[in-house]
Design an enzyme around this catalytic site. Structure first.
Site, short mmCIF file in Angstrom:
data_model
loop_
_atom_site.label_atom_id
_atom_site.label_comp_id
_atom_site.label_asym_id
_atom_site.label_seq_id
_atom_site.Cartn_x
_atom_site.Cartn_y
_atom_site.Cartn_z
N CYS A 114 0.82 -1.22 0.00
CA CYS A 114 0.00 0.00 0.00
C CYS A 114 0.85 1.27 0.00
CB CYS A 114 -0.94 0.01 1.20
SG CYS A 114 -2.07 -1.38 1.15
N HIS A 276 -3.85 6.99 1.36
CA HIS A 276 -4.09 5.67 0.78
C HIS A 276 -5.47 5.22 1.21
CE1 HIS A 276 -4.10 1.48 0.06
NE2 HIS A 276 -3.95 1.16 1.33
N ASN A 306 -9.98 -0.96 -1.65
CA ASN A 306 -8.54 -0.71 -1.47
C ASN A 306 -7.81 -1.29 -2.68
OD1 ASN A 306 -5.84 -0.86 -0.76
ND2 ASN A 306 -6.23 -1.46 1.36
N1 COA Z 1 -18.79 -9.58 6.70
C1 COA Z 1 -19.41 -9.90 7.83
N2 COA Z 1 -18.76 -10.19 8.98
C2 COA Z 1 -17.42 -10.16 8.94
C3 COA Z 1 -16.71 -9.84 7.79
C4 COA Z 1 -17.45 -9.55 6.63
N3 COA Z 1 -16.86 -9.22 5.47
N4 COA Z 1 -15.39 -9.89 8.07
C5 COA Z 1 -15.27 -10.23 9.36
N5 COA Z 1 -16.49 -10.41 9.88
C6 COA Z 1 -16.85 -10.77 11.24
C7 COA Z 1 -15.75 -11.49 11.96
O1 COA Z 1 -15.76 -12.86 11.64
C8 COA Z 1 -16.09 -11.23 13.41
O2 COA Z 1 -17.11 -12.11 13.78
P1 COA Z 1 -17.16 -12.70 15.29
O3 COA Z 1 -17.32 -11.50 16.17
O4 COA Z 1 -18.33 -13.60 15.25
O5 COA Z 1 -15.83 -13.40 15.50
C9 COA Z 1 -16.69 -9.81 13.37
O6 COA Z 1 -17.09 -9.59 12.01
C10 COA Z 1 -15.72 -8.75 13.80
O7 COA Z 1 -14.50 -8.98 13.10
P2 COA Z 1 -13.26 -8.04 13.25
O8 COA Z 1 -12.19 -8.52 12.34
O9 COA Z 1 -12.96 -7.90 14.70
O10 COA Z 1 -13.91 -6.69 12.69
P3 COA Z 1 -13.34 -5.25 12.69
O11 COA Z 1 -14.28 -4.35 13.36
O12 COA Z 1 -11.91 -5.18 13.12
O13 COA Z 1 -13.41 -4.90 11.14
C11 COA Z 1 -11.90 -4.74 9.29
C12 COA Z 1 -12.65 -5.67 10.25
C13 COA Z 1 -11.06 -5.60 8.38
C14 COA Z 1 -12.92 -3.96 8.47
C15 COA Z 1 -11.05 -3.76 10.12
O14 COA Z 1 -10.32 -4.46 11.09
C16 COA Z 1 -10.12 -2.98 9.28
O15 COA Z 1 -10.52 -2.26 8.39
N6 COA Z 1 -8.81 -3.07 9.57
C17 COA Z 1 -7.82 -2.40 8.76
C18 COA Z 1 -7.66 -3.15 7.51
C19 COA Z 1 -6.89 -2.40 6.48
O16 COA Z 1 -6.97 -1.20 6.40
N7 COA Z 1 -6.16 -3.14 5.69
C20 COA Z 1 -5.41 -2.61 4.64
C21 COA Z 1 -4.28 -1.87 5.17
S1 COA Z 1 -3.41 -1.17 3.91
#
Ligand code: COA
Length: 349
Positions: A114, A276, A306
């Protein structure tokens, strides 16, 4: 002093639009979940067999080259940033070069995920301001759609990423404008928290908990990709979302402030911040921390997801095309991603 400037900019995204609703048909997710957590509504996917990372890059490059008022033959160096190359090797830079019909010049591939565009811009800046090259073509391009896990297991990663490409031509300038400074950082301590580890030469060596990736009992017999990896479907990107989020929201403001401080500026001096496009929540967090208004920040993640190395040049180009970036404006680019790597660039447009 000679500076370098962005003399031409272009982007290209594939026509095929894939909405959150489309993904919800193949995995357990909802439009509401994805929009609420990431701000993403839809993304673009290539048509397999028609486009690749380098062909997307070439389409964006042709626009940037034309807008710079040059022809492909004037380009004297290529930098290609991607984490999703056409081939494991050679890099996509030489494939782009072949498509543009400009053999002989140097072509450098960089793998900074990224942060790839900001790293590439910094490299181009050094080559141009020392007088070594006059027209550096910098491309950021990705095809994620071909390497994602479309089952519920991969939903946290798959809903986030999309395909696209952006390109710029960097030229020297003696005017009071151009790239003011660039700032690059990395911390490999976090490498496996956002990674696509197979195929690779690692053989399980780096991981503190190899079991996590399912390869402690592997025979590695000289192959990048083993039958067991395929059987276990251990061939997709993995991301520790919360962990990435936590680091991103502190590194982004830090590296933006570093760029401002270097140039004796304050957040209020920024006309346009192009972060980004990792997650709308991250961008909003950064905006609030720096006290920036809505018209000081450009986001387009709702349309494209992204697109990793392509996200900054696509957003920068869209903002410029929409008249939101004008001559003399102070533009800040900032990135954070896998590695972890992060960086910023301050530009007087
Ligand atoms: N749809 C529905 N549920 C989903 C899901 C999806 N696409 N992806 C994950 N879940 C679920 C998980 O399984 C989890 O379920 P559980 O509570 O039963 O275990 C729940 O949602 C919460 O998951 P979690 O990973 O803790 O969610 P979050 O609030 O952290 O959101 C992201 C997940 C990925 C959106 C978030 O962490 C994020 O954006 N992180 C940064 C990622 C990023 O920017 N990456 C690129 C960097 S360059």
């Amino acid at each position: 002093m000679l500076r370098s400037k962005i003399a031409g900019i272009g982007y290209y995204v594939p026509e095929r639009v894939v909405s959150n609703h489309d993904l919800a048909k193949v995995m357990d997710t909802t439009d509401e979940w994805v929009q609420e957590r990431t701000g993403i509504v839809e993304r673009r996917y290539v048509e397999r067999g028609k486009d690749t990372t380098s062909t997307l890059g070439a389409k964006a490059a042709r626009i940037a080259i034309e807008r710079a008022g040059i022809t492909p033959q004037d380009v004297d160096f290529i930098i290609f940033a991607t984490l999703s190359p056409d081939y494991y090797f050679p890099g996509s830079g030489v494939l782009l070069q072949r498509q543009l019909g400009i053999p002989g010049i140097g072509a450098l591939d960089i793998r900074n995920q990224c942060s790839g565009f900001v790293y590439g811009l910094s490299i181009a800046d050094q080559f141009v301001k020392t007088g070594m090259y006059k027209n550096v073509l910098l491309v950021g391009a990705e095809v994620h759609s071909i390497g994602l896990d479309y089952t519920t297991r991969g939903r946290n990663v798959t809903v986030i990423f999309g395909d696209g490409a952006g390109a710029v031509v960097i030229q020297p300038t003696e005017e009071d404008k151009g790239i003011l400074s660039t700032h690059l950082h990395a911390d490999g301590e976090h490498a496996e928290h956002l990674a696509y580890i197979n195929p690779g030469s690692h053989g399980g060596v780096h991981s503190k908990t190899p079991e996590q990736f399912g390869y402690p009992d592997q025979e590695f017999g000289g192959m990048f990709l083993t039958d067991k990896m395929l059987e276990d479907e251990d061939v997709y990107p993995n991301m520790n979302g919360k962990y990435v989020f936590k680091f991103a929201v502190s590194r982004f403001p830090e590296v933006i402030m570093e760029a401002l401080k270097t140039n004796g500026m304050q957040p209020g001096d920024i006309n346009m911040l192009v972060p980004h496009q990792a997650n709308l929540r991250i961008a909003q967090f950064v905006q609030n921390m720096l006290g920036l208004s809505d018209d000081q920040v450009y986001n387009n993640i709702h349309k494209y997801g992204n697109t990793t190395a392509a996200s900054i040049p696509i957003a920068l180009c869209e903002a410029w095309e929409a008249g939101k970036i004008k001559d003399g404006d102070i533009v800040c680019l900032a990135a954070f991603g896998s590695g972890f790597t992060w960086g910023s660039a301050l530009i007087k447009w």
